[in-house]
Design an enzyme around this catalytic site. Structure first.
Site, PDB file in Angstrom:
ATOM      1  N   GLU A 161       0.844  -1.283   0.085  1.00  0.00           N
ATOM      2  CA  GLU A 161      -0.075  -0.073   0.158  1.00  0.00           C
ATOM      3  C   GLU A 161       0.922   1.390   0.165  1.00  0.00           C
ATOM      4  OE1 GLU A 161      -2.558  -1.529   3.156  1.00  0.00           O
ATOM      5  OE2 GLU A 161      -4.133  -0.909   2.066  1.00  0.00           O
ATOM      6  N   GLU A 182      -3.652  -9.897   3.122  1.00  0.00           N
ATOM      7  CA  GLU A 182      -4.705  -9.523   4.345  1.00  0.00           C
ATOM      8  C   GLU A 182      -5.898 -10.622   4.269  1.00  0.00           C
ATOM      9  OE1 GLU A 182      -3.349  -7.442   2.635  1.00  0.00           O
ATOM     10  OE2 GLU A 182      -2.775  -5.750   3.612  1.00  0.00           O
TER      11      GLU A 182
END
Ligand code: COA
Length: 674
Positions: free
Chosen positions: A498, A518
């Site tokens: 990210e 995730e």
């Protein structure tokens, strides 16, 4: 800063170095005592196909080293940390020998014999007669300055000290000593070699006991003097607040009493205050307890122990920094990974505050006159990056995330440090832009620090706030005029990815990989991961669905094909060069993440949803799908990001998140119920 330049003239990140010589093919370790075989084992695990010569004059030592290697590989196989063919390659081509003549073709010779200068000199003159004049020759001494060992060598420029820490097959740090006889090329090559083979090298000056043993030896020595006021068990108990095991417990494990006598006698060249505590000469083993055992210590005794032990720790830390023996960052980090400190000495000082540190140092000067006191202000000792190395390449600041023991996972502190470096230099006309990369060859970053996640589980507001707080770096980059380029040197996972995707460009090495794992933890990428890729590279949308909802990993080539990565290169130094070029190319041409709705293809989620052999949580996948869709439908980028934070908040309250995070921290596979 000047002292740092002296220690690291070629830069802080050793992988920028492009060495003129290749990896060694044959390595010799001289001395099959305690640490020698462990050094050899580390090299063989990192480079299984090389030839390793283990040399000793005592045959039984060689035999027990051979046995130790067999035990190490068996343990690794039993724990499934190693495959059969790897174990075989490690054990093959190890030559246990008493014949020095065999090492003549070695490219690297590391001596780990007894701490005795004439003996070491004899070994090295014999080695020098045998090997090629370019062979790098090092000693693993923990205390003797390099000139005393190597000044009689014919070619000292290829010699220095490489000081390992126990257990050397696994412990990350290695001190590499810079001294007047060694060429910078030798030091640079060793730094490069160590990082390439998974270690964390620290450059230290050629002072007696170098950097970290000055901390360790004096910490133990003052514990010896403290026995006048407290027992070994009490001292070990009180300092457990700061270290994983107290000095007496460690000395028992390492049979270390004679070492303290030896090394502190050597340090007495700097003053009589370093004199070894006499008790170390007469005691063999200490009566103490395992770390964690219950030991009652009176308030008064505790105070005496705490003040004195912090006094010696701080005194040595100030001295190391003031004399430029090591950098603040290396001292702080090295104390943790080499010596088992729970926080670095400079972290302990920060947490105690200036007044308390002053009080401790004043008391220490009364109890132990002669020891170094601080020469600079409290603020100055605190001004450094704990987790980042910052180098300058052609006017570009290159930021390296250095936390290899957690695959450069991003903690709040790392986030704050990145933000500070960006902010401090954003308006500096001398800085053209920034590159962000990861330390070592394995990872750019394995994501946000999972250790922090439990705090947000089950709490919507806390989870949304956590994602927003973490997003500060990204939001700052969104509006920067100066380009930031990610140089992805290995895995870029989760929160690490990210950061990379929010940079204004990405270059990568060919072994790089990109993944949002995730969902395997029952959560989703909440810091823009469900939003940004679709807006920046809409052509990759199908792939992003699989990445976010099914944890698909993509390689550098695939990332290049969808335009996420602009260049893929072969090596780390090339990657840095290309990233710096990209910063310069991007000047005035930064593309902002667009507003508006984004059309995304239909998401087809297989039933049951799987990531490889891992069954995923349907509930978590459904929230990820919803978040992606709502993010794509948002009118503005800011609204889309907000949807991402809310998705993070929603998923943090599911059973899936609780199970996924707990399973990771307990090192087991998660079992999702719905
Ligand atoms: N946060 C905190 N610690 C992390 C981490 C993270 N994101 N990723 C790795 N680490 C730590 C591990 O806990 C381990 O620490 P330990 O030695 O104290 O046990 C260390 O880094 C090395 O990782 P390990 O798992 O032993 O290495 P490996 O080669 O077996 O596996 C990975 C590598 C990347 C597959 C594995 O570490 C992993 O799945 N990490 C989590 C990735 C993730 O889900 N990231 C998204 C979070 S936003």
């Amino acid at each position: 800063m000047d002292q740092e330049k002296k220690l690291y003239p070629t830069g802080h990140n050793p992988l920028f170095i492009n060495p003129s010589r290749p990896m060694p093919k044959e390595v010799a370790v001289i001395g099959a005592g305690t640490i020698g075989p462990d050094i050899g084992y580390y090299i063989k695990t990192a480079l299984p196909n090389i030839k390793l010569y283990l040399v000793d004059v005592v045959e039984t030592a060689l035999k027990s080293a051979e046995k130790r290697y067999a035990e190490y590989t068996k343990k690794a196989l039993d724990k499934r940390k190693m495959k059969e063919d790897q174990a075989k390659a490690i054990l093959d081509n190890v030559i246990y020998t008493m014949d020095y003549g065999q090492i003549r073709d070695c490219d690297l010779v590391i001596e780990a014999a007894t701490e005795n200068i004439p003996l070491k000199q004899r070994i090295f003159s014999r080695v020098e007669e045998l090997v090629n004049k370019d062979t790098i020759i090092t000693s693993n001494t923990s205390s003797i300055p390099a000139d005393r060992i190597f000044s009689k060598m014919r070619n000292p420029e290829r010699t220095t000290i490489t000081h390992f820490f126990a257990p050397a097959w696994r412990s990350l740090p290695v001190e590499v000593i810079t001294w007047s006889g060694a060429s910078q090329e030798t030091v640079d090559y060793l730094l490069w070699f160590f990082v390439q083979t998974g270690k964390v090298p620290f450059v230290t000056d050629n002072a007696i006991c170098f950097m970290l043993d000055r901390i360790f030896d004096n910490w133990c020595n003052d514990a010896g003097y403290l026995l006048a006021h407290a027992s070994a068990g009490e001292i070990d108990k009180v300092v457990e607040e700061f270290v994983s095991a107290g000095p007496f417990y460690v000395l028992n494990m390492a049979n270390g009493n004679p070492i303290i006598v030896e090394t502190n006698t050597l340090q007495m060249e700097e003053g009589a205050h370093y004199k070894p505590a006499p008790i170390f000469r007469s005691v063999e083993r200490w009566f103490t307890n395992r770390p964690g055992a219950k030991v009652a210590v009176s308030e008064e005794t505790m105070k005496i122990i705490r003040d004195r032990m912090l006094g010696i720790l701080f005194s040595q830390s100030f001295d190391i920094i003031d004399r430029g023996i090591g950098t603040k960052a290396d001292l702080n980090y090295g104390s943790k990974i080499a010596l088992g400190f729970k926080k670095g000495p400079l972290d302990i000082m920060r947490d105690l505050g200036e007044a308390e540190v002053k009080r401790i140092m004043k008391k220490f000067s009364q109890d132990r006159p002669g020891f170094p006191q601080p020469k600079a202000s409290f603020k100055e000792y605190q001004s450094f990056n704990r987790f980042l190395l910052v180098d300058e390449v052609d006017g570009v600041k290159v930021i390296t995330l250095r936390r290899p023991e957690a695959l450069n996972a991003i903690s709040d502190e790392i986030n704050n440090e990145i933000l500070s470096v960006l902010k401090e230099n954003a308006d500096n006309p001398a800085v053209k832009g920034f590159v962000i990369t990861g330390y070592g060859t394995r990872a750019f970053s394995a994501g946000a620090d999972i250790g922090k996640f439990p705090q947000t589980l089950g709490n919507k507001a806390a989870a949304a706030k956590f994602a927003k707080d973490c997003a500060e770096v990204q939001l700052f980059m969104d509006q920067m005029e100066k380009p930031v380029v990610a140089a992805v040197n290995g895995m870029a996972l989760g929160g690490g990815l990210e950061i990379a995707i929010r940079c204004h460009g990405i270059v990568a090495t060919k072994n790089a990989s990109f993944q949002f794992p995730e969902i395997t933890l029952g959560i989703l990428p909440g810091i823009g991961g469900c939003i940004v890729p679709y807006r920046k590279w809409p052509q990759g949308a199908k792939l992003f669905h699989e990445m976010i909802c099914l944890a698909k990993s993509i390689n550098a080539k695939e990332a290049l094909e969808i335009g996420m990565v602009t260049k893929v290169v072969d090596s780390y130094p090339e990657m840095i060069q290309e990233a710096v070029k990209e910063v310069i190319n991007l000047k005035g041409k930064i593309k902002r993440v667009p507003d508006g709705k984004v059309a995304i293809p239909e998401m087809v989620i297989p039933e049951p949803p799987m990531a490889g052999k891992q069954l995923l949580s349907r509930e978590a996948v459904a929230i990820a799908v919803k978040t992606i869709k709502e993010g794509a439908a948002a009118e503005t980028f800011a609204q889309a990001l907000e949807r991402g934070y809310q998705g993070n908040a929603e998923i943090a309250c599911t059973d899936a998140a609780k199970e996924g995070i707990t399973a990771f921290l307990e090192k087991r596979r998660p079992e999702f119920k719905k």
